[in-house]
Scaffold this active site. Sequence first.
Site, PDB file in Angstrom:
ATOM      1  N   ASP A 287       0.826  -1.210   0.000  1.00 61.07           N
ATOM      2  CA  ASP A 287       0.000   0.000   0.000  1.00 61.07           C
ATOM      3  C   ASP A 287       0.861   1.260   0.000  1.00 61.07           C
ATOM      4  OD1 ASP A 287      -2.097  -1.746   0.250  1.00 61.07           O
ATOM      5  OD2 ASP A 287      -2.947  -0.828   2.048  1.00 61.07           O
TER       6      ASP A 287
ATOM      7  N   HIS B 263      -6.158   2.969  -4.350  1.00 57.78           N
ATOM      8  CA  HIS B 263      -6.081   3.178  -2.892  1.00 57.78           C
ATOM      9  C   HIS B 263      -6.483   4.612  -2.551  1.00 57.78           C
ATOM     10  CE1 HIS B 263      -5.087   1.808   1.055  1.00 57.78           C
ATOM     11  NE2 HIS B 263      -3.993   2.532   1.209  1.00 57.78           N
TER      12      HIS B 263
ATOM     13  N   HIS C 258      -5.786   9.662  -0.010  1.00 57.90           N
ATOM     14  CA  HIS C 258      -5.444   8.877   1.183  1.00 57.90           C
ATOM     15  C   HIS C 258      -5.571   9.745   2.444  1.00 57.90           C
ATOM     16  CE1 HIS C 258      -3.360   6.064   3.894  1.00 57.90           C
ATOM     17  NE2 HIS C 258      -3.550   5.150   2.973  1.00 57.90           N
TER      18      HIS C 258
ATOM     19  N   HIS D 157       3.848  -2.169   3.044  1.00 54.21           N
ATOM     20  CA  HIS D 157       3.861  -0.830   2.458  1.00 54.21           C
ATOM     21  C   HIS D 157       5.164  -0.620   1.695  1.00 54.21           C
ATOM     22  CE1 HIS D 157       0.821  -0.472   5.617  1.00 54.21           C
ATOM     23  NE2 HIS D 157       0.303   0.534   4.919  1.00 54.21           N
TER      24      HIS D 157
END
Length: 255
Positions: free
Chosen positions: A74, A125, A129, A220
């Site tokens: 991510d 995503h 964010h 990540h």
Amino acid sequence: MKRLKHKTLVVITFIALLLLFVFYRDSNHLFLMSGIVIILFLSLTIYGVFQIRFNYFVDSINKGKGSSVYLSFDDGPDPEITPKILEILESENIKAAFFVIGNKVELYPGIVKELHEKGHLIANHTYSHSNKIAMLSKEKLMNDINKCSAAIEKAIGKPSLYFRPPYGITTPRYRSVLNQLKLTSFGWTLRSFDTLMKSKEQLINRVARLISPGSIILLHDNRKVTLEALPGIISHCKKNGIKIASFAELTRLTS
């Protein structure tokens, strides 16, 4: 776990409170029992908001079938970390999923394009964010997700079909928006907490301890500790006969 619909829980809670009032309205324990019902309702709802694996508001793919495991990253792309992670994955012939942030895709479209060309799954995503994104209106949430999708399509030449909500937080608005946009949500089985780990040894040990057949591992690609730990995680899987499969295989299994 199948999604326990929020509306269903609301109905169950309402019926429980109604029955309590009908049968215990003269009881000294009415308020206590009603309070317990309400607390249970609120607890389940809060748990459902913050635990994507509960599938409370959104049906997400949180685990694969069979014995293979899957790597997902991510919050990229990162200009320093992501290319190095790509090199490690390429050397091991491993295909992962990258849930990218739209504003970073606009900054580094070449990295995203290379990930796609190397056979990795590129997924949405959100664009911003933001830590407040779950509180956005339906319209603003849709605009944010659409903006990320547009950035991805511009970078790789095709639309993204998959999505992961920031922080794993879901709401009824997410369900409505994802249904309208026809995006499939991915959660995870194993949260590595690489954003909190101080050393690669800690991260490797956590993943090794919690990994299980079908695990979707959340990492990540903007963390140095993740880059440092990745070879050790892969090595642990190889030594223990754990196959790291591609998300292309996972999407076929779950379709």
